[in-house]
Design a protein around this motif. Sequence first.
Motif, PDB file in Angstrom:
ATOM      1  N   PRO A  38       0.905  -1.057  -0.181  1.00 51.52           N
ATOM      2  CA  PRO A  38      -0.101   0.081   0.104  1.00 51.52           C
ATOM      3  C   PRO A  38       0.988   1.195  -0.015  1.00 51.52           C
ATOM      4  N   LYS A  39       0.203   2.299  -0.296  1.00 54.13           N
ATOM      5  CA  LYS A  39       0.844   3.555  -0.441  1.00 54.13           C
ATOM      6  C   LYS A  39       0.104   4.827   0.498  1.00 54.13           C
ATOM      7  N   VAL A  40       1.073   5.639   1.022  1.00 58.84           N
ATOM      8  CA  VAL A  40       0.544   6.682   1.630  1.00 58.84           C
ATOM      9  C   VAL A  40      -0.277   7.513   0.930  1.00 58.84           C
ATOM     10  N   GLY A  41      -1.623   7.992   1.454  1.00 60.60           N
ATOM     11  CA  GLY A  41      -2.224   8.789   0.510  1.00 60.60           C
ATOM     12  C   GLY A  41      -3.443   8.150  -0.504  1.00 60.60           C
ATOM     13  N   SER A  42      -3.279   6.627  -0.352  1.00 52.82           N
ATOM     14  CA  SER A  42      -4.355   6.058  -0.922  1.00 52.82           C
ATOM     15  C   SER A  42      -5.618   5.982  -0.270  1.00 52.82           C
ATOM     16  N   CYS A  43      -6.671   6.143  -1.125  1.00 56.58           N
ATOM     17  CA  CYS A  43      -8.182   6.060  -0.457  1.00 56.58           C
ATOM     18  C   CYS A  43      -8.678   5.153  -0.815  1.00 56.58           C
ATOM     19  N   TYR A  44      -9.752   4.572   0.205  1.00 60.42           N
ATOM     20  CA  TYR A  44     -10.445   3.169   0.380  1.00 60.42           C
ATOM     21  C   TYR A  44     -12.045   3.798   0.535  1.00 60.42           C
ATOM     22  N   ASN A  45     -12.734   2.686   0.054  1.00 61.20           N
ATOM     23  CA  ASN A  45     -14.259   2.976   0.519  1.00 61.20           C
ATOM     24  C   ASN A  45     -14.517   1.819   1.243  1.00 61.20           C
ATOM     25  N   LEU A  46     -14.212   1.974   2.778  1.00 59.47           N
ATOM     26  CA  LEU A  46     -14.228   0.864   3.576  1.00 59.47           C
ATOM     27  C   LEU A  46     -15.908   1.066   4.443  1.00 59.47           C
ATOM     28  N   THR A  47     -16.436  -0.116   4.797  1.00 56.36           N
ATOM     29  CA  THR A  47     -17.613  -0.157   5.485  1.00 56.36           C
ATOM     30  C   THR A  47     -17.056  -0.304   6.919  1.00 56.36           C
ATOM     31  N   LYS A  48     -17.999  -0.001   8.081  1.00 58.46           N
ATOM     32  CA  LYS A  48     -17.525  -0.438   9.528  1.00 58.46           C
ATOM     33  C   LYS A  48     -17.236  -1.778   9.592  1.00 58.46           C
ATOM     34  N   ALA A  49     -17.612  -2.760   9.020  1.00 56.47           N
ATOM     35  CA  ALA A  49     -17.259  -4.188   8.869  1.00 56.47           C
ATOM     36  C   ALA A  49     -15.870  -4.237   8.363  1.00 56.47           C
ATOM     37  N   ASP A  50     -15.448  -3.557   7.234  1.00 56.67           N
ATOM     38  CA  ASP A  50     -14.165  -3.728   6.672  1.00 56.67           C
ATOM     39  C   ASP A  50     -13.067  -3.010   7.545  1.00 56.67           C
ATOM     40  N   VAL A  51     -13.482  -1.884   8.262  1.00 51.77           N
ATOM     41  CA  VAL A  51     -12.693  -1.496   9.339  1.00 51.77           C
ATOM     42  C   VAL A  51     -12.148  -2.120  10.578  1.00 51.77           C
ATOM     43  N   ALA A  52     -13.359  -3.019  10.831  1.00 51.29           N
ATOM     44  CA  ALA A  52     -12.950  -4.043  11.859  1.00 51.29           C
ATOM     45  C   ALA A  52     -12.041  -5.411  11.397  1.00 51.29           C
ATOM     46  N   GLY A 129      -6.746   6.840   8.281  1.00 51.92           N
ATOM     47  CA  GLY A 129      -7.691   7.449   9.040  1.00 51.92           C
ATOM     48  C   GLY A 129      -8.947   7.812   8.539  1.00 51.92           C
ATOM     49  N   MET A 130      -9.893   7.985   9.472  1.00 52.65           N
ATOM     50  CA  MET A 130     -11.195   8.122   8.944  1.00 52.65           C
ATOM     51  C   MET A 130     -12.115   8.940   9.730  1.00 52.65           C
ATOM     52  N   ILE A 131     -13.411   9.245   9.178  1.00 43.94           N
ATOM     53  CA  ILE A 131     -14.141   9.975  10.090  1.00 43.94           C
ATOM     54  C   ILE A 131     -15.388   9.004  10.353  1.00 43.94           C
ATOM     55  N   THR A 132     -15.671   9.030  11.606  1.00 46.51           N
ATOM     56  CA  THR A 132     -16.825   8.194  12.303  1.00 46.51           C
ATOM     57  C   THR A 132     -17.899   9.075  12.780  1.00 46.51           C
ATOM     58  N   GLN A 133     -19.056   8.496  12.729  1.00 45.72           N
ATOM     59  CA  GLN A 133     -20.239   9.173  13.193  1.00 45.72           C
ATOM     60  C   GLN A 133     -20.441   8.776  14.574  1.00 45.72           C
ATOM     61  N   ASN A 134     -20.768   9.657  15.415  1.00 42.47           N
ATOM     62  CA  ASN A 134     -21.287   9.042  16.742  1.00 42.47           C
ATOM     63  C   ASN A 134     -20.315   8.358  17.527  1.00 42.47           C
ATOM     64  N   TYR A 135     -19.061   8.723  17.381  1.00 42.53           N
ATOM     65  CA  TYR A 135     -17.826   8.230  18.037  1.00 42.53           C
ATOM     66  C   TYR A 135     -17.829   8.324  19.600  1.00 42.53           C
ATOM     67  N   ASP A 136     -17.793   7.386  20.325  1.00 43.07           N
ATOM     68  CA  ASP A 136     -17.860   7.316  21.787  1.00 43.07           C
ATOM     69  C   ASP A 136     -16.462   6.978  22.211  1.00 43.07           C
ATOM     70  N   GLU A 137     -15.756   8.107  22.824  1.00 42.49           N
ATOM     71  CA  GLU A 137     -14.314   7.674  23.229  1.00 42.49           C
ATOM     72  C   GLU A 137     -13.952   6.751  24.288  1.00 42.49           C
ATOM     73  N   ALA A 138     -15.181   6.555  25.196  1.00 46.77           N
ATOM     74  CA  ALA A 138     -15.228   5.761  26.345  1.00 46.77           C
ATOM     75  C   ALA A 138     -15.199   4.246  25.902  1.00 46.77           C
ATOM     76  N   THR A 139     -16.038   4.087  24.952  1.00 44.03           N
ATOM     77  CA  THR A 139     -16.155   2.598  24.447  1.00 44.03           C
ATOM     78  C   THR A 139     -15.399   2.251  23.203  1.00 44.03           C
ATOM     79  N   GLY A 140     -15.038   3.400  22.318  1.00 45.21           N
ATOM     80  CA  GLY A 140     -14.489   3.098  20.951  1.00 45.21           C
ATOM     81  C   GLY A 140     -15.444   2.893  19.910  1.00 45.21           C
ATOM     82  N   ASP A 141     -16.564   2.761  20.129  1.00 39.81           N
ATOM     83  CA  ASP A 141     -17.579   2.451  19.358  1.00 39.81           C
ATOM     84  C   ASP A 141     -18.270   3.586  18.527  1.00 39.81           C
ATOM     85  N   TYR A 142     -18.574   3.447  17.439  1.00 37.31           N
ATOM     86  CA  TYR A 142     -19.195   4.580  16.627  1.00 37.31           C
ATOM     87  C   TYR A 142     -20.375   3.748  15.721  1.00 37.31           C
ATOM     88  N   THR A 143     -21.142   4.603  15.205  1.00 34.17           N
ATOM     89  CA  THR A 143     -22.575   3.793  14.164  1.00 34.17           C
ATOM     90  C   THR A 143     -21.921   3.918  12.848  1.00 34.17           C
TER      91      THR A 143
END
Length: 156
Positions: A38-52, A129-143
């Motif tokens: 992989p290369k720095v600066g590459s972009c991906y279309n990942l779902t929450k399942a892909d991220v995990a 790096g990514m942007i998550t919705q409703n990120y909860d710092e205490a649990t590390g979960d997001y929607t």
Amino acid sequence: MILDMKIRKKFAFILSIALPIITTSHIPNANAAAKPMPKVGSCYNLTKADVAADYSDIAPINCLKEHSAETYRVVKLKANDLAVNYDLKKAITVCAPWKGRSKFLNYWAWYIPNPEQQKAGQNWIRCDGMITQNYDEATGDYTAVTTWKGKRLDFR
């Protein structure tokens, strides 16, 4: 003599069909192993399942299209430091120094080569790096993971 010639022609015909099948069937998943690092600066279309997931076999896309992750660091590891042995604590040492101080991105994930790439000798860690919705710092979960167009990396 005529019988000998017929046998030779038949053998040559069978060999012309069988040889390509035989020679290509013994190549172990060449496409998976041939994927470049992989290369720095590459972009991906990942779902929450892909991220995990541990591995990301999703191909990079043009950053001008909708995407949900950008690679900000790729580290090629030494031969005696196998990516497959990494856990979150070790991955943090590779994916740091980003500590969430981005005006855009609020989450990161890391990936290692898939088993076929590992067998081919690939040994790296990719930090996205990514942007998550409703990120909860205490649990590390997001929607969900947010998508956007254009570069958002404001850290290196």
